[in-house]
Scaffold this motif. Structure first.
Motif, mmCIF file in Angstrom:
data_model
loop_
_atom_site.group_PDB
_atom_site.id
_atom_site.type_symbol
_atom_site.label_atom_id
_atom_site.label_comp_id
_atom_site.label_asym_id
_atom_site.label_seq_id
_atom_site.Cartn_x
_atom_site.Cartn_y
_atom_site.Cartn_z
ATOM 1 N N VAL A 225 0.954 -1.297 -0.163
ATOM 2 C CA VAL A 225 0.050 -0.063 0.045
ATOM 3 C C VAL A 225 0.768 1.347 0.124
ATOM 4 O O VAL A 225 0.672 2.134 -0.741
ATOM 5 N N TYR A 226 2.014 1.264 0.739
ATOM 6 C CA TYR A 226 2.847 2.293 0.622
ATOM 7 C C TYR A 226 3.321 2.717 -0.511
ATOM 8 O O TYR A 226 3.624 3.689 -1.027
ATOM 9 N N ALA A 227 3.853 1.444 -1.400
ATOM 10 C CA ALA A 227 4.507 1.770 -2.539
ATOM 11 C C ALA A 227 3.463 2.300 -3.676
ATOM 12 O O ALA A 227 3.751 3.027 -4.276
ATOM 13 N N PHE A 228 2.238 1.840 -3.399
ATOM 14 C CA PHE A 228 1.183 2.202 -4.271
ATOM 15 C C PHE A 228 0.956 3.870 -4.137
ATOM 16 O O PHE A 228 0.720 4.320 -4.968
ATOM 17 N N ILE A 229 0.817 4.302 -2.855
ATOM 18 C CA ILE A 229 0.466 5.792 -2.753
ATOM 19 C C ILE A 229 1.842 6.698 -3.312
ATOM 20 O O ILE A 229 1.686 7.493 -3.943
ATOM 21 N N THR A 230 2.966 5.921 -2.814
ATOM 22 C CA THR A 230 4.237 6.632 -3.559
ATOM 23 C C THR A 230 4.360 6.711 -4.804
ATOM 24 O O THR A 230 4.865 7.823 -5.476
ATOM 25 N N LEU A 231 3.840 5.926 -5.509
ATOM 26 C CA LEU A 231 3.787 5.833 -7.275
ATOM 27 C C LEU A 231 2.764 6.547 -7.696
ATOM 28 O O LEU A 231 2.587 7.355 -8.890
ATOM 29 N N VAL A 232 1.378 6.432 -7.019
ATOM 30 C CA VAL A 232 0.275 6.911 -7.974
ATOM 31 C C VAL A 232 0.261 8.534 -7.636
ATOM 32 O O VAL A 232 -0.278 9.018 -8.619
ATOM 33 N N ILE A 233 1.001 9.197 -6.649
ATOM 34 C CA ILE A 233 0.999 10.547 -6.465
ATOM 35 C C ILE A 233 1.574 11.366 -7.596
ATOM 36 O O ILE A 233 1.246 12.358 -8.412
#
Length: 550
Positions: free
Chosen positions: A422-430
């Motif tokens: 989830v952390y990586a997803f947020i980091t990439l999606v922004i």
């Protein structure tokens, strides 16, 4: 001649036959007199009224609790100080199996059928200590804290046993038992597990944060009183979690260095709707100075952290205000952050180097990464690629802010795989969402990350919990056991002020950069191309053949 011989032999026989009984009796009498001398004086305290007492070094006192109602079947005592340890005991001999030593200690007094008073003993250590005494009565319907102890020394142990390191604070306690009337034997702890046994009991864990930057005695004593009884704990404390009797009686909390926190547990009987409180325990997650007014560091490592954060804070303020105008300097900053973070996590997690060496690797790798990104921008241009790398830092910070909230305490995120996905997803999606608006992405990144760097620089001097937005992620990355931590940050007046400053800097930095970038190219041209064009123009203006000198 025979009379002196008879006298001598009679003396020898008396010494041979009678010394042991006589000497042992004398020694026992001397021991009893010494024991009586060791416990000097009584301290009388009423129920439910805190009493402060000053103990001289190695002084022992008998504490007598008065005004005990016949409805009470047990009394839980609490003794706490600011820094120094104090020993509480059920025995005036202070035997190991009936004593407990800590800066916050207590015992359970099981009352006899006709008892109107109860007593226990306290003893100071090698230093003078000021302690507060407090006694709580409980009826036969109330649970008895720590009465099913199988792990610690006391038979009935109402204490919370606290250990800490820079990552986490561990609080352990003994299970409670059901209450009984005076004169009756307590229920057996582990014979059955049905609803009529102690296994129906539940445990609510609470914490209370002391005011930030306040390590004084008065602040601690006020907080301990607020976390002493069931009602005051419910009114003042923050509930962290509930543990059933089938779970491990242990809590993993976050370590907030220099911020006082008090833990306590309320054991509840859901069948009888009764409850009881354990003995509260406090920590600052550091060793206090001699005066107890601040944390003292065992080495100078914290100075290096302060210097680094101060430099990053000044640089961040510059980026927050004019980061888009100093494009190459921006990537020196973000390249440093990316490479420094990765190197510190890898080296800390997979090596045993001391902090100084790890810090040197962090700085060296960060500078190498920052210079590399700057040179790539200088030579090849490609602003979209450079801004995308900077946008990863923005996404990383936004993800850290999200997991700084109680969302991180959901059981789903105690699993490392779920958390990091989830952390990586947020980091990439922004950055992915904002990448079509490259200029906007770059300005927002400079303003938000730069302003947070300012807050961190201030936070290392005044112990703000806002610094833990990023520290919690670093702890999670380098310490596998941090996944078990229940992390609730103290958000107090200092944090509200710094949050307002952060928002102010972010908004004004964003507006200022948009104003400065108005009527200009979205990104300045590549410095290398500008250098080539300038050299080409100079070459065109310079004649190939110089006229001969006369």
């Amino acid at each position: 001649m025979w009379k002196p011989c008879v006298v001598v032999w009679l003396f020898v026989l008396s010494v041979a036959l009678f010394p042991r009984s006589r000497c042992s009796g004398l020694l026992a009498a001397d021991a009893r007199s010494l024991d009586r001398a060791a416990v000097i004086g009584n301290i009388k305290i009423p129920l439910l009224v805190p009493v402060s007492v000053l103990l001289e070094p190695n002084e022992s006192k008998r504490v007598v609790i008065t005004n005990i109602s016949h409805q009470a079947s047990s009394v839980v005592t609490q003794v706490y100080s600011h820094m120094q340890n104090v020993t509480v005991s059920l025995s005036r001999f202070f035997s190991v199996d009936s004593s407990y030593t800590s800066s916050s200690a207590g015992v359970v007094l099981i009352l006899q059928p006709a008892a109107e008073k109860a007593k226990f003993y306290i003893k100071a250590g090698a230093e003078e200590v000021s302690v507060t005494l407090f006694a709580l009565p409980y009826t036969s319907q109330d649970p008895v804290p720590g009465a099913c102890n199988l792990e610690f020394v006391l038979e009935n142990d109402p204490n919370l046993h606290l250990m800490f390191n820079v990552y986490e604070t561990t609080v352990s306690f003994a299970p409670a038992n059901l209450g009984t009337s005076r004169g009756l034997l307590p229920p057996v702890c582990d014979v059955g597990t049905d609803a009529h046994t102690r296994w129906r009991l539940t445990y609510d864990l609470y914490q209370y944060f002391l005011p930030e930057n306040d390590l004084t005695v008065a602040s601690l004593l006020t907080g301990m009183r607020k976390m002493s009884s069931v009602q005051s704990i419910e009114n003042n404390g923050m509930k962290i979690t509930t543990i059933s009797s089938s779970q491990q009686t242990r809590l993993y909390g976050n370590s907030y260095v220099g911020i006082g926190v008090i833990y306590n547990v309320i054991v509840r009987d859901p069948l009888l709707k009764t409850s009881a409180a354990y003995v509260p325990v406090s920590t600052y997650t550091c060793n206090l100075s001699a005066k107890g007014s601040k944390c003292k560091d065992s080495d100078e490592t914290f100075i290096y952290i302060q210097v680094l954060c101060t430099v990053l804070g000044i640089y961040g303020l510059l980026l927050c205000l004019v980061g888009h105008r100093i494009f190459e300097a921006e990537f020196l900053f973000f390249g440093f952050l990316i490479f420094a973070f990765i190197s510190f996590v890898v080296v800390t997690r997979f090596s045993s180097l001391d902090f100084i060496r790890r810090f040197a690797i962090l700085v060296g790798t960060g500078l190498f990464g920052g210079l590399t990104m700057t040179l790539m921008r200088w030579r090849f241009g490609r602003p979209v690629i450079c801004v995308a790398c900077a946008g990863l830092v923005l996404g990383f910070l936004v993800a850290a802010i999200i997991f700084f909230t109680p969302l991180a305490n959901f059981s789903l995120f105690h699993n490392d795989l779920n958390f990091w996905m989830v952390y990586a997803f947020i980091t990439l999606v922004i950055p992915t969402v904002l990448l079509p608006f490259v200029k906007t992405l770059n300005i927002i990144t400079c303003a938000l990350v730069g302003s947070y760097a300012v807050i961190v620089a201030v936070g290392v001097y005044i112990y703000s919990s806002l610094t833990y937005i990023i520290l919690n992620v670093i702890k999670r990355a380098i310490h596998p056991d941090f996944a078990k931590v229940e992390s609730y940050a103290p958000f107090q007046s200092t944090d509200y002020i710094l949050t307002s400053v952060w928002v102010f800097l972010f908004i004004n930095g964003t507006i200022l950069q948009f104003i400065l970038a108005r009527n200009r190219l979205a990104f300045p041209p590549c410095p290398y191309q500008k250098w080539k064009r300038r050299n080409a123009v100079i070459g065109e203006r310079t004649p190939l053949l110089h006229p001969p000198e006369i």
